[in-house]
Design a protein around this motif. Structure first.
Motif, PDB file in Angstrom:
ATOM      1  N   LEU A  96     -39.021  -7.032-123.402  1.00  0.00           N
ATOM      2  CA  LEU A  96     -38.857  -6.090-122.301  1.00  0.00           C
ATOM      3  C   LEU A  96     -37.526  -6.341-121.595  1.00  0.00           C
ATOM      4  O   LEU A  96     -37.292  -7.430-121.078  1.00  0.00           O
ATOM      5  N   PRO A  97     -36.622  -5.360-121.562  1.00  0.00           N
ATOM      6  CA  PRO A  97     -35.323  -5.572-120.929  1.00  0.00           C
ATOM      7  C   PRO A  97     -35.454  -6.013-119.475  1.00  0.00           C
ATOM      8  O   PRO A  97     -36.309  -5.529-118.744  1.00  0.00           O
ATOM      9  N   SER A  98     -34.624  -6.952-119.093  1.00  0.00           N
ATOM     10  CA  SER A  98     -34.450  -7.469-117.730  1.00  0.00           C
ATOM     11  C   SER A  98     -35.317  -8.674-117.395  1.00  0.00           C
ATOM     12  O   SER A  98     -35.140  -9.273-116.348  1.00  0.00           O
ATOM     13  N   ILE A  99     -36.256  -9.065-118.260  1.00  0.00           N
ATOM     14  CA  ILE A  99     -37.094 -10.225-117.934  1.00  0.00           C
ATOM     15  C   ILE A  99     -36.780 -11.423-118.836  1.00  0.00           C
ATOM     16  O   ILE A  99     -37.533 -12.385-118.881  1.00  0.00           O
ATOM     17  N   GLY A 100     -35.649 -11.358-119.531  1.00  0.00           N
ATOM     18  CA  GLY A 100     -35.348 -12.382-120.517  1.00  0.00           C
ATOM     19  C   GLY A 100     -35.334 -13.797-119.988  1.00  0.00           C
ATOM     20  O   GLY A 100     -35.921 -14.702-120.584  1.00  0.00           O
ATOM     21  N   SER A 101     -34.669 -14.038-118.856  1.00  0.00           N
ATOM     22  CA  SER A 101     -34.574 -15.401-118.332  1.00  0.00           C
ATOM     23  C   SER A 101     -35.934 -15.910-117.874  1.00  0.00           C
ATOM     24  O   SER A 101     -36.283 -17.076-118.082  1.00  0.00           O
ATOM     25  N   TYR A 102     -36.695 -15.041-117.247  1.00  0.00           N
ATOM     26  CA  TYR A 102     -38.035 -15.398-116.777  1.00  0.00           C
ATOM     27  C   TYR A 102     -38.939 -15.710-117.955  1.00  0.00           C
ATOM     28  O   TYR A 102     -39.633 -16.738-117.984  1.00  0.00           O
ATOM     29  N   ALA A 103     -38.929 -14.824-118.969  1.00  0.00           N
ATOM     30  CA  ALA A 103     -39.766 -15.030-120.144  1.00  0.00           C
ATOM     31  C   ALA A 103     -39.371 -16.303-120.885  1.00  0.00           C
ATOM     32  O   ALA A 103     -40.226 -17.035-121.388  1.00  0.00           O
ATOM     33  N   MET A 104     -38.082 -16.580-120.938  1.00  0.00           N
ATOM     34  CA  MET A 104     -37.593 -17.766-121.633  1.00  0.00           C
ATOM     35  C   MET A 104     -38.133 -19.040-120.997  1.00  0.00           C
ATOM     36  O   MET A 104     -38.600 -19.959-121.687  1.00  0.00           O
ATOM     37  N   VAL A 105     -38.072 -19.095-119.671  1.00  0.00           N
ATOM     38  CA  VAL A 105     -38.566 -20.276-118.964  1.00  0.00           C
ATOM     39  C   VAL A 105     -40.070 -20.428-119.158  1.00  0.00           C
ATOM     40  O   VAL A 105     -40.572 -21.529-119.414  1.00  0.00           O
ATOM     41  N   ARG A 144     -35.057 -10.546-112.046  1.00  0.00           N
ATOM     42  CA  ARG A 144     -34.767  -9.713-113.187  1.00  0.00           C
ATOM     43  C   ARG A 144     -33.263  -9.540-113.354  1.00  0.00           C
ATOM     44  O   ARG A 144     -32.500  -9.671-112.408  1.00  0.00           O
ATOM     45  N   GLY A 145     -32.872  -9.185-114.568  1.00  0.00           N
ATOM     46  CA  GLY A 145     -31.472  -8.941-114.844  1.00  0.00           C
ATOM     47  C   GLY A 145     -31.191  -9.034-116.327  1.00  0.00           C
ATOM     48  O   GLY A 145     -31.918  -9.717-117.061  1.00  0.00           O
ATOM     49  N   MET A 146     -30.162  -8.329-116.790  1.00  0.00           N
ATOM     50  CA  MET A 146     -29.770  -8.432-118.184  1.00  0.00           C
ATOM     51  C   MET A 146     -29.312  -9.858-118.473  1.00  0.00           C
ATOM     52  O   MET A 146     -28.602 -10.467-117.667  1.00  0.00           O
ATOM     53  N   LEU A 147     -29.691 -10.388-119.603  1.00  0.00           N
ATOM     54  CA  LEU A 147     -29.374 -11.785-119.909  1.00  0.00           C
ATOM     55  C   LEU A 147     -27.868 -12.052-119.870  1.00  0.00           C
ATOM     56  O   LEU A 147     -27.414 -13.010-119.247  1.00  0.00           O
ATOM     57  N   GLU A 148     -27.099 -11.218-120.538  1.00  0.00           N
ATOM     58  CA  GLU A 148     -25.663 -11.465-120.583  1.00  0.00           C
ATOM     59  C   GLU A 148     -25.040 -11.354-119.207  1.00  0.00           C
ATOM     60  O   GLU A 148     -24.121 -12.114-118.857  1.00  0.00           O
ATOM     61  N   GLU A 149     -25.535 -10.418-118.408  1.00  0.00           N
ATOM     62  CA  GLU A 149     -24.987 -10.238-117.064  1.00  0.00           C
ATOM     63  C   GLU A 149     -25.359 -11.386-116.133  1.00  0.00           C
ATOM     64  O   GLU A 149     -24.706 -11.597-115.109  1.00  0.00           O
ATOM     65  N   SER A 150     -26.401 -12.117-116.463  1.00  0.00           N
ATOM     66  CA  SER A 150     -26.800 -13.270-115.645  1.00  0.00           C
ATOM     67  C   SER A 150     -25.784 -14.390-115.736  1.00  0.00           C
ATOM     68  O   SER A 150     -25.485 -15.057-114.745  1.00  0.00           O
ATOM     69  N   GLY A 151     -25.286 -14.626-116.924  1.00  0.00           N
ATOM     70  CA  GLY A 151     -24.294 -15.675-117.109  1.00  0.00           C
ATOM     71  C   GLY A 151     -24.911 -17.024-117.444  1.00  0.00           C
ATOM     72  O   GLY A 151     -26.100 -17.276-117.214  1.00  0.00           O
ATOM     73  N   ILE A 152     -24.096 -17.880-117.998  1.00  0.00           N
ATOM     74  CA  ILE A 152     -24.563 -19.196-118.449  1.00  0.00           C
ATOM     75  C   ILE A 152     -24.994 -20.082-117.288  1.00  0.00           C
ATOM     76  O   ILE A 152     -26.005 -20.784-117.354  1.00  0.00           O
ATOM     77  N   SER A 153     -24.251 -20.078-116.186  1.00  0.00           N
ATOM     78  CA  SER A 153     -24.580 -20.985-115.079  1.00  0.00           C
ATOM     79  C   SER A 153     -25.962 -20.680-114.508  1.00  0.00           C
ATOM     80  O   SER A 153     -26.707 -21.596-114.133  1.00  0.00           O
ATOM     81  N   ALA A 154     -26.317 -19.404-114.445  1.00  0.00           N
ATOM     82  CA  ALA A 154     -27.629 -19.038-113.919  1.00  0.00           C
ATOM     83  C   ALA A 154     -28.735 -19.514-114.848  1.00  0.00           C
ATOM     84  O   ALA A 154     -29.744 -20.074-114.410  1.00  0.00           O
ATOM     85  N   LEU A 155     -28.552 -19.294-116.155  1.00  0.00           N
ATOM     86  CA  LEU A 155     -29.563 -19.734-117.118  1.00  0.00           C
ATOM     87  C   LEU A 155     -29.718 -21.252-117.097  1.00  0.00           C
ATOM     88  O   LEU A 155     -30.836 -21.776-117.143  1.00  0.00           O
ATOM     89  N   GLN A 156     -28.593 -21.946-117.022  1.00  0.00           N
ATOM     90  CA  GLN A 156     -28.645 -23.409-117.001  1.00  0.00           C
ATOM     91  C   GLN A 156     -29.407 -23.910-115.786  1.00  0.00           C
ATOM     92  O   GLN A 156     -30.232 -24.830-115.880  1.00  0.00           O
ATOM     93  N   SER A 157     -29.143 -23.296-114.633  1.00  0.00           N
ATOM     94  CA  SER A 157     -29.821 -23.715-113.410  1.00  0.00           C
ATOM     95  C   SER A 157     -31.311 -23.418-113.464  1.00  0.00           C
ATOM     96  O   SER A 157     -32.131 -24.217-113.007  1.00  0.00           O
ATOM     97  N   LEU A 158     -31.676 -22.271-114.024  1.00  0.00           N
ATOM     98  CA  LEU A 158     -33.095 -21.932-114.148  1.00  0.00           C
ATOM     99  C   LEU A 158     -33.827 -22.924-115.040  1.00  0.00           C
ATOM    100  O   LEU A 158     -34.941 -23.353-114.740  1.00  0.00           O
ATOM    101  N   ILE A 159     -33.211 -23.305-116.139  1.00  0.00           N
ATOM    102  CA  ILE A 159     -33.832 -24.272-117.049  1.00  0.00           C
ATOM    103  C   ILE A 159     -33.912 -25.644-116.386  1.00  0.00           C
ATOM    104  O   ILE A 159     -34.968 -26.301-116.408  1.00  0.00           O
ATOM    105  N   ASP A 160     -32.808 -26.086-115.799  1.00  0.00           N
ATOM    106  CA  ASP A 160     -32.787 -27.411-115.172  1.00  0.00           C
ATOM    107  C   ASP A 160     -33.843 -27.522-114.071  1.00  0.00           C
ATOM    108  O   ASP A 160     -34.506 -28.555-113.926  1.00  0.00           O
TER     109      ASP A 160
END
Length: 325
Positions: free
Chosen positions: A185-194, A131-147
């Protein structure tokens, strides 16, 4: 679904052979661990994978203690990491296929790579429930999760499909989440996106693979009680005081969840095996393409559908007023 032939396929139209061969990713714990045990109990063969063979020892020990000694012979363990290069994944799948000469079911269950910041140092952890706010996660984290989680799932799926197409038979099961239906729902953005991406990936495969008699099933569970799902913690790579209030509110909401999840993971995985094999409550029923598990999962889907349909009704004049005169 786009292909009407796929949606009308019945579970009994492609009867399960005496035994199926499953490839299940992420079987060291959680859903994958339970699914492997249930498939073995039905007389099926299981290729169980995890990021390291050591992590699979619990499963091996459990099967070895069973009074049904055939289970040990019907279980094989393979190392598989979603971040493995494509050629490594294809080699692993080729070796897995050679064990019993067929792969009937692929279950995309594994999920890895969450990034958190500990004392200014970025630390990778294993687990889905990051969990975490999307902006606070940062681009590198999102990229790694998707990859890792989206592309990694595609890698093993593409490696398995040639064997299924050759036999004109197979089933691809992808474990998603109700979170894809409540991404607000705040904080699950990266998880929900994947998870939303994996749903779209599986939906498209259902149409493209239907001519080869290969079925797909997207499974979207609510909250189920499995070990360690919330252990990855929070991603706080780029903390901003602007998010303090919403972040702390989200933290408190999640703190009450572990140990209180309403779902029984064994029942959930039993439902998947029933559907794949066309047995029990699934016998004779149409192939569902989607499987929502848990009343909380059902609520999430119904609420999102009602929300979107309500907006369509309220704004239909604008929606319909954009064509050429």
């Amino acid at each position: 679904m786009p292909d009407s032939n796929n949606t009308t396929m019945t579970l009994s139209s492609d009867p399960a052979p005496r035994s199926l061969t499953w490839v299940i990713t992420g079987t060291s714990s959680g859903f994958g661990y339970r699914l492997a045990l249930i498939a073995l109990s039905r007389g099926d063969n299981v290729i169980a994978t995890a990021r390291s063979l050591v992590k699979l020892q619990k499963l091996v020990d459990e099967v070895s203690r069973d009074v049904d000694h055939s289970k040990k012979e019907r279980l094989r363990t393979f190392r598989f990491d979603l971040s493995d290069p494509e050629e490594v994944v294809r080699k692993m799948v080729k070796e897995a296929h050679e064990v019993w000469g067929r792969i009937d079911v692929l279950v995309n269950n594994a999920g890895t790579l969450s990034l958190s910041n500990v004392s200014g140092v970025e630390v990778w952890r294993t687990g889905w429930a990051w969990r975490g706010m999307l902006e606070e996660s940062g681009i590198s984290a999102l990229q790694s999760l998707i990859d890792t989680n989206v592309i990694g799932t595609a890698k093993i799926t593409y490696a398995v499909l040639p064997y299924m197409r050759a036999r004109r038979s197979g089933t691809i099961v992808t474990i998603g989440s109700r979170s894809a239906w409540r991404a607000e729902l705040p904080s699950i953005g990266s998880y929900a996106m994947v998870k939303a991406a994996l749903r779209a990936f599986t939906e498209n495969l259902s149409a493209e693979l239907a001519p080869f008699n290969i079925r797909t099933l997207i499974v979207e569970p609510g909250a189920f009680r499995t070990e360690g799902i919330y252990s990855p913690g929070w991603c706080e790579n780029h903390l901003s005081p602007d998010y303090d209030t919403i972040r702390e509110s989200a933290r408190k909401s999640f703190e009450s969840i572990p140990g209180n999840e309403p779902g029984d993971a064994f029942k959930a995985m039993t439902a998947i095996v029933d559907i794949v094999r066309g047995e029990g409550p699934a016998r004779g029923r149409a192939w569902p393409n989607y499987l929502i598990l848990g009343e909380d999962g059902e609520d999430a889907v119904r609420n999102k559908c009602a929300l979107v349909l309500g907006i369509l009704d309220e704004w239909k004049d604008v929606t319909r007023g954009t064509g050429f005169d």
